[in-house]
Design a protein around this motif. Structure first.
Motif, PDB file in Angstrom:
ATOM      1  N   VAL A 101     -33.698  -0.832   1.325  1.00 20.65           N
ATOM      2  CA  VAL A 101     -32.513   0.039   1.326  1.00 20.65           C
ATOM      3  C   VAL A 101     -32.872   1.520   1.386  1.00 20.65           C
ATOM      4  O   VAL A 101     -31.977   2.367   1.413  1.00 20.65           O
ATOM      5  N   ALA A 102     -34.159   1.843   1.384  1.00 20.50           N
ATOM      6  CA  ALA A 102     -34.634   3.221   1.561  1.00 20.50           C
ATOM      7  C   ALA A 102     -33.971   4.170   0.567  1.00 20.50           C
ATOM      8  O   ALA A 102     -34.102   3.991  -0.633  1.00 20.50           O
ATOM      9  N   ASP A 103     -33.206   5.163   1.064  1.00 19.62           N
ATOM     10  CA  ASP A 103     -32.658   6.185   0.170  1.00 19.62           C
ATOM     11  C   ASP A 103     -31.391   5.738  -0.553  1.00 19.62           C
ATOM     12  O   ASP A 103     -30.763   6.530  -1.247  1.00 19.62           O
ATOM     13  N   SER A 104     -30.995   4.489  -0.396  1.00 19.34           N
ATOM     14  CA  SER A 104     -29.820   3.968  -1.114  1.00 19.34           C
ATOM     15  C   SER A 104     -30.250   3.071  -2.274  1.00 19.34           C
ATOM     16  O   SER A 104     -29.562   2.113  -2.618  1.00 19.34           O
ATOM     17  N   TYR A 105     -31.383   3.385  -2.879  1.00 17.29           N
ATOM     18  CA  TYR A 105     -31.909   2.555  -3.965  1.00 17.29           C
ATOM     19  C   TYR A 105     -30.912   2.427  -5.116  1.00 17.29           C
ATOM     20  O   TYR A 105     -30.722   1.343  -5.667  1.00 17.29           O
ATOM     21  N   LEU A 106     -30.275   3.544  -5.481  1.00 11.61           N
ATOM     22  CA  LEU A 106     -29.354   3.504  -6.618  1.00 11.61           C
ATOM     23  C   LEU A 106     -28.215   2.529  -6.367  1.00 11.61           C
ATOM     24  O   LEU A 106     -27.844   1.749  -7.250  1.00 11.61           O
ATOM     25  N   LEU A 107     -27.663   2.544  -5.153  1.00 12.13           N
ATOM     26  CA  LEU A 107     -26.574   1.624  -4.822  1.00 12.13           C
ATOM     27  C   LEU A 107     -27.068   0.180  -4.841  1.00 12.13           C
ATOM     28  O   LEU A 107     -26.391  -0.719  -5.359  1.00 12.13           O
ATOM     29  N   GLY A 108     -28.252  -0.053  -4.283  1.00 18.75           N
ATOM     30  CA  GLY A 108     -28.812  -1.404  -4.284  1.00 18.75           C
ATOM     31  C   GLY A 108     -29.109  -1.902  -5.675  1.00 18.75           C
ATOM     32  O   GLY A 108     -28.818  -3.056  -6.011  1.00 18.75           O
ATOM     33  N   ARG A 109     -29.693  -1.037  -6.517  1.00 21.68           N
ATOM     34  CA  ARG A 109     -29.987  -1.421  -7.894  1.00 21.68           C
ATOM     35  C   ARG A 109     -28.709  -1.690  -8.657  1.00 21.68           C
ATOM     36  O   ARG A 109     -28.638  -2.608  -9.488  1.00 21.68           O
ATOM     37  N   SER A 110     -27.674  -0.904  -8.388  1.00 21.12           N
ATOM     38  CA  SER A 110     -26.369  -1.128  -9.017  1.00 21.12           C
ATOM     39  C   SER A 110     -25.833  -2.512  -8.675  1.00 21.12           C
ATOM     40  O   SER A 110     -25.353  -3.249  -9.555  1.00 21.12           O
ATOM     41  N   ALA A 111     -25.927  -2.904  -7.401  1.00 21.82           N
ATOM     42  CA  ALA A 111     -25.431  -4.221  -6.987  1.00 21.82           C
ATOM     43  C   ALA A 111     -26.217  -5.341  -7.671  1.00 21.82           C
ATOM     44  O   ALA A 111     -25.633  -6.345  -8.106  1.00 21.82           O
ATOM     45  N   LEU A 112     -27.536  -5.178  -7.790  1.00 26.62           N
ATOM     46  CA  LEU A 112     -28.336  -6.210  -8.454  1.00 26.62           C
ATOM     47  C   LEU A 112     -28.021  -6.275  -9.940  1.00 26.62           C
ATOM     48  O   LEU A 112     -28.004  -7.361 -10.532  1.00 26.62           O
ATOM     49  N   ASN A 113     -27.780  -5.118 -10.569  1.00 31.23           N
ATOM     50  CA  ASN A 113     -27.407  -5.118 -11.989  1.00 31.23           C
ATOM     51  C   ASN A 113     -26.081  -5.853 -12.201  1.00 31.23           C
ATOM     52  O   ASN A 113     -25.915  -6.605 -13.166  1.00 31.23           O
ATOM     53  N   ILE A 114     -25.123  -5.598 -11.294  1.00 36.58           N
ATOM     54  CA  ILE A 114     -23.829  -6.271 -11.405  1.00 36.58           C
ATOM     55  C   ILE A 114     -24.009  -7.781 -11.272  1.00 36.58           C
ATOM     56  O   ILE A 114     -23.435  -8.573 -12.036  1.00 36.58           O
ATOM     57  N   SER A 115     -24.841  -8.186 -10.308  1.00 39.52           N
ATOM     58  CA  SER A 115     -25.067  -9.622 -10.124  1.00 39.52           C
ATOM     59  C   SER A 115     -25.747 -10.228 -11.343  1.00 39.52           C
ATOM     60  O   SER A 115     -25.426 -11.348 -11.749  1.00 39.52           O
ATOM     61  N   ASN A 116     -26.665  -9.478 -11.937  1.00 39.11           N
ATOM     62  CA  ASN A 116     -27.366  -9.994 -13.116  1.00 39.11           C
ATOM     63  C   ASN A 116     -26.399 -10.210 -14.271  1.00 39.11           C
ATOM     64  O   ASN A 116     -26.440 -11.249 -14.944  1.00 39.11           O
ATOM     65  N   GLY A 117     -25.520  -9.227 -14.509  1.00 33.51           N
ATOM     66  CA  GLY A 117     -24.544  -9.384 -15.578  1.00 33.51           C
ATOM     67  C   GLY A 117     -23.590 -10.543 -15.319  1.00 33.51           C
ATOM     68  O   GLY A 117     -23.290 -11.335 -16.223  1.00 33.51           O
ATOM     69  N   MET A 134     -20.603  -2.544 -19.041  1.00 30.45           N
ATOM     70  CA  MET A 134     -21.844  -2.388 -18.277  1.00 30.45           C
ATOM     71  C   MET A 134     -21.573  -2.506 -16.783  1.00 30.45           C
ATOM     72  O   MET A 134     -22.095  -1.724 -15.979  1.00 30.45           O
ATOM     73  N   LEU A 135     -20.767  -3.490 -16.388  1.00 33.79           N
ATOM     74  CA  LEU A 135     -20.436  -3.654 -14.984  1.00 33.79           C
ATOM     75  C   LEU A 135     -19.675  -2.433 -14.453  1.00 33.79           C
ATOM     76  O   LEU A 135     -19.936  -1.963 -13.335  1.00 33.79           O
ATOM     77  N   ALA A 136     -18.751  -1.908 -15.249  1.00 32.40           N
ATOM     78  CA  ALA A 136     -17.997  -0.721 -14.835  1.00 32.40           C
ATOM     79  C   ALA A 136     -18.924   0.473 -14.653  1.00 32.40           C
ATOM     80  O   ALA A 136     -18.791   1.252 -13.692  1.00 32.40           O
ATOM     81  N   GLY A 137     -19.890   0.630 -15.557  1.00 30.67           N
ATOM     82  CA  GLY A 137     -20.830   1.735 -15.448  1.00 30.67           C
ATOM     83  C   GLY A 137     -21.706   1.632 -14.216  1.00 30.67           C
ATOM     84  O   GLY A 137     -21.987   2.635 -13.547  1.00 30.67           O
ATOM     85  N   ASP A 138     -22.153   0.411 -13.901  1.00 29.59           N
ATOM     86  CA  ASP A 138     -22.984   0.223 -12.712  1.00 29.59           C
ATOM     87  C   ASP A 138     -22.212   0.586 -11.444  1.00 29.59           C
ATOM     88  O   ASP A 138     -22.755   1.207 -10.522  1.00 29.59           O
ATOM     89  N   VAL A 139     -20.947   0.180 -11.374  1.00 34.48           N
ATOM     90  CA  VAL A 139     -20.129   0.525 -10.211  1.00 34.48           C
ATOM     91  C   VAL A 139     -19.914   2.036 -10.150  1.00 34.48           C
ATOM     92  O   VAL A 139     -20.008   2.664  -9.077  1.00 34.48           O
ATOM     93  N   LEU A 140     -19.643   2.656 -11.295  1.00 31.87           N
ATOM     94  CA  LEU A 140     -19.413   4.097 -11.345  1.00 31.87           C
ATOM     95  C   LEU A 140     -20.620   4.866 -10.821  1.00 31.87           C
ATOM     96  O   LEU A 140     -20.495   5.726  -9.943  1.00 31.87           O
ATOM     97  N   ALA A 141     -21.805   4.545 -11.356  1.00 29.36           N
ATOM     98  CA  ALA A 141     -23.006   5.287 -10.972  1.00 29.36           C
ATOM     99  C   ALA A 141     -23.451   4.959  -9.558  1.00 29.36           C
ATOM    100  O   ALA A 141     -23.869   5.844  -8.808  1.00 29.36           O
ATOM    101  N   GLY A 142     -23.377   3.680  -9.189  1.00 29.03           N
ATOM    102  CA  GLY A 142     -23.891   3.282  -7.894  1.00 29.03           C
ATOM    103  C   GLY A 142     -22.982   3.619  -6.736  1.00 29.03           C
ATOM    104  O   GLY A 142     -23.457   3.921  -5.635  1.00 29.03           O
TER     105      GLY A 142
END
Length: 398
Positions: free
Chosen positions: A129-145, A255-263
């Motif tokens: 995902v190159a420079d979109s790491y934060l968005l990608g990490r956010s999506a993985l965090n949401i999936s993990n939760g 936690m899910l809301a925060g991940d969406v907010l930041a990502g």
């Protein structure tokens, strides 16, 4: 790339996401099944708890011994091979007659594999995902939760229907499918770093990472405030036996809301402005727990506090600004292993504090500790990463 829809259009992100979901769900259901089996065999709450946290605790050993493999092995082969190894180890746990000592030996091996696997996946995400790491990490965090919530629900049903051994074999099957998804869904890539993976290489790169100016406060910020608040959540059951499920669900929702907010919604400038406040938000809402607030208020406080977990995403972004590209897998693996280890340690500390005082008092003390750590780290984390004086050109991010 600013939307999740754009993210999933990236050809190789979907296989990473699918494999992460499978492995997270598998780890959740097998942890529950194993704890159930160990408690039934030993009658020991301690052994049951350690069997659930065993792989997390063992990740510390992996981070100090094996993590150089995260950047020195071909990512696709490493990810698929480690998922396959985890499937085999999980199946071993289902063997009838396996001793408790054997169970913990297998858990140690699973933790070592997980530490390297986390670094491989995180490094691979930066490539995909190159420079979109934060968005990608956010999506993985949401999936993990989401997978943890679904995994605990499914795990309870599977243990009842299939028995713990059958549930463990189901989890092994999910890890096997994840290995196939990685092998067939990702392109072959060369390792990010050259040289042979070894204990010496792991120590050498860890020392190199640790010597980068400005990186120690980042790791401390990733591990300590987060871990202390997980300790608070570990006390939800003794704090409110009849309402623990609501508190845990509220925390997951926040936690899910925060991940969406930041990502998804915060721009880089707003991320820099809000980062200090989000780190404080993680802990401050737990300070009133000493007053035994009504359940509705306690749940609301847990929801608000858990939004602050997204501050770790912002610190990961800062970490990526500091480390050289060829060491990103090991740097992110070190973050993940240290975070999980600290969460397990803080959960144990929380139990001791609750025994000595009360669950409500212990929650407040842990939250106060988190606030104190955040305030102590604030001056070091306030300095922009771009202005830090790097020790040598080799440490400069690329």
């Amino acid at each position: 790339m600013r939307t999740y829809r754009q993210l999933f259009r990236t050809p190789e992100f979907t296989p990473i996401f699918a494999a992460t979901c499978l492995q997270s769900a598998a780890a959740t259901v097998t942890g529950l099944a194993l704890a159930t089996d160990v408690y039934a065999r030993t009658g020991s709450p301690f052994f049951a708890a350690v069997s659930m946290f065993g792989p997390s605790l063992a990740q510390l050993a992996g981070a100090t011994l094996l993590l150089s493999a995260a950047d020195r092995w071909p990512p696709r082969a490493a990810g698929a091979g480690l998922a396959l190894l985890t499937a085999v180890l999980t199946a071993l746990l289902a063997l009838p007659g396996l001793s408790i000592a054997g169970v913990f030996a297998v858990l140690l091996a699973m933790g070592l594999a997980a530490s390297v696997s986390g670094g491989v996946r995180a490094g691979l995400l930066t490539d995909v995902v190159a420079d979109s790491y934060l968005l990608g990490r956010s999506a993985l965090n949401i999936s993990n939760g989401a997978m943890q919530i679904a995994g605990f629900a499914a795990g309870s049903a599977l243990v009842t229907v299939l028995s713990p051994a059958g549930t463990l074999l189901t989890g092994a099957g999910a890890h096997l499918v994840a290995a196939l998804v990685i092998r067939t869904g990702l392109a072959r890539r060369a390792p990010r770093a050259t040289g042979r993976a070894s204990v010496a290489a792991t120590w050498r790169v860890n020392a190199r990472l640790w010597a980068i100016p400005g990186i120690r406060p980042v790791y401390a910020g990733l591990w300590l405030p987060n871990g202390l608040i997980v300790g608070c959540e570990a006390l939800f059951v003794p704090f409110a036996p009849s309402g623990a499920g609501l508190l845990l669900a509220g925390s997951a929702l926040g936690m899910l809301a925060g991940d969406v907010l930041a990502g998804r919604f915060l721009t880089p400038s707003w991320r820099r402005r809000l980062a200090p406040f989000l780190r404080l938000l993680l802990a401050v809402p737990y300070l009133p727990f000493a007053l035994h607030p009504p359940m509705a208020v306690a749940v609301a406080l847990a929801v608000v506090a858990a939004v602050g977990y997204c501050s770790t995403l912002l610190l990961q972004e800062r970490l990526m600004e500091l480390v050289p590209e060829e060491n990103r897998g090991q740097a992110l693996g070190l973050h993940s292993s240290g975070m999980l280890t600290m969460q397990a340690v803080c959960a144990a500390v929380a139990g001791v504090l609750a025994e000595l005082t009360s669950p409500a008092t212990a929650i407040t003390l842990l939250a106060g500790g988190s606030v104190a750590v955040t305030l102590l780290l604030a001056p070091a984390l306030r300095q922009p990463a771009a202005t830090l004086p790097f020790a040598s050109p080799a440490n400069r991010p690329t």
